[in-house]
Design an enzyme around this catalytic site. Structure first.
Site, PDB file in Angstrom:
ATOM      1  N   ARG A  81       0.849  -1.190   0.000  1.00 53.92           N
ATOM      2  CA  ARG A  81       0.000   0.000   0.000  1.00 53.92           C
ATOM      3  C   ARG A  81       0.887   1.243   0.000  1.00 53.92           C
ATOM      4  NH1 ARG A  81      -2.470   2.922   4.687  1.00 53.92           N
ATOM      5  NH2 ARG A  81      -4.025   4.314   3.760  1.00 53.92           N
ATOM      6  N   HIS A 125      -2.806  10.993   0.613  1.00 51.21           N
ATOM      7  CA  HIS A 125      -2.274  10.784   1.952  1.00 51.21           C
ATOM      8  C   HIS A 125      -1.641  12.101   2.425  1.00 51.21           C
ATOM      9  CE1 HIS A 125      -0.810   7.450   4.843  1.00 51.21           C
ATOM     10  NE2 HIS A 125      -0.662   8.611   5.449  1.00 51.21           N
ATOM     11  N   GLU A 170      -7.245   8.521   6.188  1.00 47.68           N
ATOM     12  CA  GLU A 170      -7.515   9.204   7.453  1.00 47.68           C
ATOM     13  C   GLU A 170      -7.990  10.646   7.254  1.00 47.68           C
ATOM     14  OE1 GLU A 170      -4.166   8.807  10.059  1.00 47.68           O
ATOM     15  OE2 GLU A 170      -4.404   6.635  10.250  1.00 47.68           O
ATOM     16  N   ASN A 300      -7.491   1.815  10.097  1.00 48.17           N
ATOM     17  CA  ASN A 300      -6.194   2.047  10.742  1.00 48.17           C
ATOM     18  C   ASN A 300      -6.393   2.052  12.253  1.00 48.17           C
ATOM     19  OD1 ASN A 300      -5.256   2.380   8.165  1.00 48.17           O
ATOM     20  ND2 ASN A 300      -4.687   4.526   8.383  1.00 48.17           N
ATOM     21  N   GLU A 377      -3.483  -0.101   8.369  1.00 56.08           N
ATOM     22  CA  GLU A 377      -2.310   0.351   9.129  1.00 56.08           C
ATOM     23  C   GLU A 377      -2.414  -0.171  10.545  1.00 56.08           C
ATOM     24  OE1 GLU A 377      -1.306   4.512   9.319  1.00 56.08           O
ATOM     25  OE2 GLU A 377      -1.738   4.835   7.184  1.00 56.08           O
TER      26      GLU A 377
END
Length: 479
Positions: A81, A125, A170, A300, A377
């Site tokens: 990833r 990200h 996130e 995550n 994660e």
């Protein structure tokens, strides 16, 4: 939790992987036609990162990616990833795309496929092109629309070479740490900006999924990765503490799960923030756009939180695991206290509680029983030490091995109870730039010497390879 009492085996189709993020590892920030990102600006602003560290060089993955693919193959990973740096492929976040940047990721994809590793690509990200931030960033609806254009072009360029397309990583951190507390780029502390960013991120996800599937077909595998918080009431018998948990859950979890999977924001959050905003940035039809079918939900997980109702007397405690700041990410939960957690802790100061992962996976399974899950994660930062054994550098990291072992066992327990968890990605493949903490915190299973860029497998990497190749959870002593 220590060693499992039963032998844990995983099916052949269970995905073992590891993960990284573009700004944390790539470096080469002024090479190959790459434009500026908000993290370039933020990290170069005095006082924003520990020791003034920046991602200018990071792990030099931009030049060393072939070596890193070799490590990925040697680890026996099923999938890797990684994220695409938006400003590397489209400097400025609009207009012309950069052929050299696209070529970099095209070569990486080909190399991964050549060694039998499935690419899991995250489109965002956190490294937003600075020009988009100058126009308002995620408080500007146009950023969500620009993201959809970018996502479509990536689908056109990379097509079926990508196994799973993850839109955002996130978004809670992007919105609440970037625009709420200000401890992440772009460093803004404004509750209305943070709430607006939440919605535009949700919208960006929905628009991007629509574009990806328009290019690649309805069966294209799409995902989003959320850092869902496991929030526990200090006193489970207290209605006030249970209400504190509900408030924290709504801004931490339901502000994304609701619009993404249910087509609605939590009513309690809307009510408690009504004096801040009328939420008019949510347009008619938006919640139909945000709610797109997912192939899998990325989860995550690192630690838990403990909350109670704040009496209003004295200083409110905010031991939430995030960097201290004058701003508050817990919008609509200003009367909630986050209490210090009992140890053990990682070098981040985060408590270690594998059972929290089991609880989170089961909560999601019960709430969305037909939605597959993937732990995208999970890992820990510890203060590693390099030793020489027979002239060979070694990194003995028993606490990280224990951490990985116990959390994978926790995942297995959720599977035992019926949760459809299809994979696990260790964070992180490499030590890297840990955002506001710079190079002080090391999460990698492979150590990086930031002076020489030499890669050294830690014991955790050797242990993880034993797991990925045997598909059986090894004892923590099996290195």
């Amino acid at each position: 939790m220590t060693t499992a009492s039963v032998t844990r085996t995983f099916p052949e189709d269970f995905v073992w992987g590891s993960a990284t993020a573009s700004y944390q590892i790539e470096g080469g920030v002024s090479e190959g036609g790459r434009g500026l990102s908000i993290w370039d600006t933020f990290s170069h602003t005095p006082g924003k990162t520990l020791n003034g560290d920046t991602g200018d060089v990071a792990d030099d993955h931009f030049h060393r990616w072939r070596e890193d693919v070799g490590h990925i193959a040697d680890l026996g990973l099923d999938a890797y990833r990684f994220s695409i740096a938006w400003p590397r492929v489209q400097p400025g976040g609009g207009g012309e795309f950069n052929a050299e940047g696209i070529g970099f990721y095209s070569d990486l994809l080909d190399a991964l496929l050549a060694v039998g590793v499935k690419p899991v690509v995250t489109l965002y990200h956190w490294d937003l092109p600075q020009e988009l931030q100058d126009a308002g960033g995620w408080t500007n609806r146009a950023t969500a629309e620009a993201f959809a254009v970018y996502a479509r072009r990536m689908a056109e360029e990379f097509g079926d070479r990508v196994d799973v397309w993850t839109t955002l990583n996130e978004p809670w951190c992007t919105a609440l740490l970037g625009y709420g507390s200000g401890v992440h780029a772009p460093g803004i502390s404004d509750p209305v900006a943070a709430l607006t960013a939440i919605h535009h991120l949700n919208l960006a996800h929905g628009l991007a999924v629509r574009e990806i599937r328009d290019v690649l077909g309805a069966d294209a595998k799409v995902s989003i990765t959320l850092n869902l918080h496991v929030v526990r009431p200090d006193d489970p018998a207290s209605d006030l503490d249970l209400d504190a948990k509900r408030k924290a859950d709504q801004i931490a979890n339901d502000s994304f799960l609701g619009p993404l999977l249910e087509g609605a924001y939590p009513a309690g959050l809307l009510e408690r923030t009504a004096e801040l905003t009328d939420w008019s940035f949510v347009h008619d039809g938006d919640l139909d756009l945000t709610r797109q079918p997912l192939t899998v939900l990325g989860v995550n997980y690192y630690s838990t939180a403990r909350v109670r109702a704040w009496s209003g007397q004295g200083q409110r405690q905010q031991a939430d695991g995030h960097k201290d700041s004058a701003g508050n990410p817990w919008i609509g939960a200003e009367d909630v206290e986050f209490l210090p957690q009992p140890g053990p802790w990682t070098a981040m100061g985060w408590n270690i509680e594998p059972a929290g992962l089991t609880d989170l996976l089961m909560e999601l399974h019960e709430r969305y029983p037909h939605l597959p899950l993937m732990v995208t994660e999970n890992g820990a930062a510890f203060d590693d030490e390099v030793t020489l054994t027979g002239g060979v550098a070694r990194v003995h990291d028993p606490r990280r091995v224990q951490y990985l072992h116990d959390h994978i066992e926790a995942l297995a327990q959720a599977r035992d109870k019926g949760a459809d968890v299809r994979g696990y990605f260790a964070w992180s493949l490499l030590d890297n730039f840990e955002w506001a903490y710079g190079y002080d915190r090391r999460f990698g299973i492979i150590r990086v010497d930031y002076t020489t860029q030499e890669r050294t497998w830690k014991d955790s990497a050797h242990w993880y390879r034993r797991l990925t190749t045997s598909r059986t959870l090894p004892a923590i002593t099996e290195i």
